[in-house]
Design a protein around this motif. Structure first.
Motif, short mmCIF file in Angstrom:
data_model
loop_
_atom_site.label_atom_id
_atom_site.label_comp_id
_atom_site.label_asym_id
_atom_site.label_seq_id
_atom_site.Cartn_x
_atom_site.Cartn_y
_atom_site.Cartn_z
N VAL A 1 12.31 -12.18 8.36
CA VAL A 1 12.66 -11.12 7.05
C VAL A 1 11.98 -9.97 7.77
CG1 VAL A 1 13.66 -11.85 5.13
CG2 VAL A 1 11.43 -11.96 5.35
N GLY A 2 12.32 -8.41 7.45
CA GLY A 2 11.44 -7.31 7.84
C GLY A 2 10.12 -7.78 6.77
N HIS A 3 9.08 -6.41 6.77
CA HIS A 3 7.93 -6.29 5.86
C HIS A 3 7.61 -5.17 6.04
CE1 HIS A 3 5.81 -5.60 10.11
NE2 HIS A 3 7.22 -6.12 10.18
N GLY A 4 7.06 -5.64 4.70
CA GLY A 4 6.41 -3.49 4.29
C GLY A 4 5.25 -3.79 5.68
N MET B 1 5.66 4.72 1.08
CA MET B 1 6.12 3.58 1.28
C MET B 1 5.97 3.62 2.86
SD MET B 1 7.98 1.32 -2.10
CE MET B 1 7.40 0.70 -3.28
N ALA B 2 5.83 1.92 3.69
CA ALA B 2 6.60 2.07 5.13
C ALA B 2 6.97 0.81 5.17
CB ALA B 2 5.79 2.35 5.20
N ILE B 3 8.60 0.29 5.68
CA ILE B 3 8.41 -0.75 5.70
C ILE B 3 9.21 -1.19 7.32
CG2 ILE B 3 9.62 -0.96 3.48
CD1 ILE B 3 12.37 -0.03 4.85
N THR C 1 0.24 -1.38 -0.09
CA THR C 1 -0.03 -0.45 -0.42
C THR C 1 0.80 1.37 -0.33
OG1 THR C 1 -0.21 -0.03 2.53
CG2 THR C 1 -1.82 -1.42 1.02
N TYR C 2 0.81 2.17 -0.70
CA TYR C 2 0.87 3.68 -0.93
C TYR C 2 0.06 4.42 0.22
CZ TYR C 2 3.65 2.23 -4.84
OH TYR C 2 4.97 1.34 -5.46
N ILE D 1 9.70 2.64 9.27
CA ILE D 1 10.23 4.12 8.73
C ILE D 1 9.15 4.06 7.35
CG2 ILE D 1 12.29 4.64 7.53
CD1 ILE D 1 12.86 1.48 8.97
N GLY D 2 9.07 5.54 7.52
CA GLY D 2 8.66 6.25 6.33
C GLY D 2 9.08 6.63 4.98
N LEU D 3 8.47 6.55 3.89
CA LEU D 3 9.03 7.47 2.71
C LEU D 3 8.47 8.83 2.32
CD1 LEU D 3 10.13 4.41 2.91
CD2 LEU D 3 11.67 5.23 0.38
#
Length: 256
Positions: free
Chosen positions: A172-175, A202-204, A4-5, A241-243
């Motif tokens: 692992v990490g993730h969105g 995006m955010a991860i 999702t954005y 973290i968000g972009l």
């Protein structure tokens, strides 16, 4: 699992969730004492969730093949890497404890983990904690529009290798966004300039897990707790973290 954005309003909700996650970490960190149980730490989190106008992302979470998760935090001591169920285990001086917490505010999630020592810990254990945290911080610096996940994973793996620590690759990490786990998967290893490309909106979650011994893992009979194969200690650090349009933003900043 979708990708999702997020809008700036969505990111503000994630920031509010992230503040509560940080607050839970801060309280647990400050209140932990030898003689308490892991369940006591879960109760601290439960109380904060209930008075903070957020929902727990963990409690009742049921991925395919699992019973619903029974707690508000994951508490993973010593050789437990991740997904430890907080139970009646007594906390002792010298323990390492990894705490993972997720909450959602108005439908948007934030998720973070940290590892700390109880009382006096060995220099080796401190080195493990500090190096894992350092790897997360270095990875966060690389998050930006157009960045490839392989570059971020490569950086984390290089730090583990250089410091002679096992870098867990099975998890692992993730969105993250309207679900706790979204696309993309965020591995903690990789080749530079390869892999999924990050974009604004995006955010991860990046969440390196380093072990003093082997990187190999096993799942405990409770079906959740992941442990090191050789009984050596593990550390786990994670941020959301968000972009954003204004740049990269960590929503789960440490308060200590």
């Amino acid at each position: 699992i979708m990708l999702t954005y997020k809008t700036s309003e969505d990111f503000e909700k994630m920031a509010k969730a992230g503040k509560v996650v940080s607050n839970i970490h801060y309280e647990i960190y400050n209140l932990t004492k030898p003689g308490m149980t892991l369940k006591d730490l879960d109760d601290i989190a439960k109380n904060i969730v209930e008075k903070s106008n957020v929902q727990s992302s963990f409690f009742g979470y049921a991925p395919p093949g699992h019973d619903p998760y029974p707690a508000y935090i994951c508490a993973s001591p010593n050789d437990a890497i991740v997904h430890g169920i907080p139970n009646g285990t007594t906390i002792q001086e010298g323990d390492l404890i990894s705490i993972d917490v997720g909450v959602s505010f108005e439908g948007f999630h934030a998720d973070a983990a940290f590892t700390y020592g109880v009382g006096e810990i060995s220099s080796e254990d401190k080195f493990l904690i500090d190096t894992t945290k350092h790897a997360l911080n270095e990875a966060v610096k690389l998050v930006k529009n157009g960045q490839k996940l392989g570059t971020i994973g490569y950086k984390i793996d290089k730090i583990a290798t250089r410091k002679n620590l096992g870098n867990v690759k099975n998890y692992v990490g993730h969105g993250i966004g309207q679900q706790m786990h979204e696309e993309p998967q965020v591995p903690h290893y990789g080749k530079k300039n390869t892999g999924f490309e990050l974009k604004t909106g995006m955010a991860i979650c990046i969440e390196p897990m380093f072990n003093l011994g082997s990187e190999e893992t096993m799942v405990d009979e409770d079906g959740w707790t992941v442990k090191t194969i050789d009984g050596q200690k593990s550390a786990h650090w994670e941020h959301t973290i968000g972009l954003t349009e204004e740049g990269t933003r960590v929503f789960t900043e440490n308060l200590f």
